[in-house]
Design an enzyme around this catalytic site. Sequence first.
Site, PDB file in Angstrom:
ATOM      1  N   GLN A  77       0.821  -1.209   0.000  1.00  0.00           N
ATOM      2  CA  GLN A  77       0.000   0.000   0.000  1.00  0.00           C
ATOM      3  C   GLN A  77       0.861   1.269   0.000  1.00  0.00           C
ATOM      4  O   GLN A  77       0.507   2.275   0.614  1.00  0.00           O
ATOM      5  CB  GLN A  77      -0.956  -0.009   1.188  1.00  0.00           C
ATOM      6  CG  GLN A  77      -2.158  -0.917   0.995  1.00  0.00           C
ATOM      7  CD  GLN A  77      -3.006  -0.502  -0.194  1.00  0.00           C
ATOM      8  OE1 GLN A  77      -3.123   0.672  -0.519  1.00  0.00           O
ATOM      9  NE2 GLN A  77      -3.597  -1.482  -0.863  1.00  0.00           N
ATOM     10  N   SER A  78       1.965   1.225  -0.723  1.00  0.00           N
ATOM     11  CA  SER A  78       2.880   2.366  -0.791  1.00  0.00           C
ATOM     12  C   SER A  78       2.238   3.568  -1.482  1.00  0.00           C
ATOM     13  O   SER A  78       1.700   3.457  -2.585  1.00  0.00           O
ATOM     14  CB  SER A  78       4.145   1.956  -1.544  1.00  0.00           C
ATOM     15  OG  SER A  78       4.895   3.077  -1.937  1.00  0.00           O
TER      16      SER A  78
END
Length: 338
Positions: A77-78
């Site tokens: 989930q960068s």
Amino acid sequence: MNLNRFERYPLTFGPSPITPLKRLSEHLGGKVELYAKREDCNSGLAFGGNKTRKLEYLIPEAIEQGCDTLVSIGGIQSNQTRQVAAVAAHLGMKCVLVQENWVNYSDAVYDRVGNIEMSRIMGADVRLDAAGFDIGIRPSWEKAMSDVVERGGKPFPIPAGCSEHPYGGLGFVGFAEEVRQQEKELGFKFDYIVVCSVTGSTQAGMVVGFAADGRSKNVIGVDASAKPEQTKAQILRIARHTAELVELGREITEEDVVLDTRFAYPEYGLPNEGTLEAIRLCGSLEGVLTDPVYEGKSMHGMIEMVRRGEFPDGSKVLYAHLGGAPALNAYSFLFRNG
């Protein structure tokens, strides 16, 4: 200090707005005035964020070198990888993203919604990797660059958080200069600046930028890495390098780097009850969304500092909202009841 000698490719709307957090301030007793600088809405490229500001100083090099593929890395989930994918699409470049398993969180949709979903929509070649969280150069990222070369492309490497790039701190030197100009318009100066820290270059740039007017120690980093020794060392290293680049005129010391380590638990990417309370409180009082990985933890930190009387009465505190809300969908189970 000389930031203007570095080429900047505009990816943001301009200065990000500063807005008062009046209801949150009042809820916490009204003795400290809270404001937010909204890096979370600084660009039209896939919601923007702090990495978009940093990329403005990296992209000229990619263009000058004739690179055709941006290669970056982050967790599943960068926010970084989503912003790199957006910039690549905007510039007509290809994009390869390594998404490592940085967070020990299980949810059926974790790798299909939020940031990673947006990156796929924007055409990025997304590669999932089982490696866990760490700070620094990663073998999976180096392999991705080799793959681009092997197929005849020319990669431009963008490390996690832009932090290992020599110019990774420049964007937030610019942030400090931007704040100084906005302070003139507001008619007052901020006493403290609160910012989330993980890979380090955001706080490092701020430390250098605010050192120019004697406020480096007023930049309070809130660690979200749960690896504070690594994070603080990286902030210091990047800040020292950035200070040389912009000709600050003095050395950055350990005393310039303030990193609060009380709010990162239990580990990177996993919220605690204080994180969740801060997300709900800020959302319900201000309509401002923060996330469980980064901004929820720095918001928790700021709220607790106010509650504990750690800011003197009358202080004006600027919260640097770096973005991150697109990750909320990946944590939807935690908020199933609000």
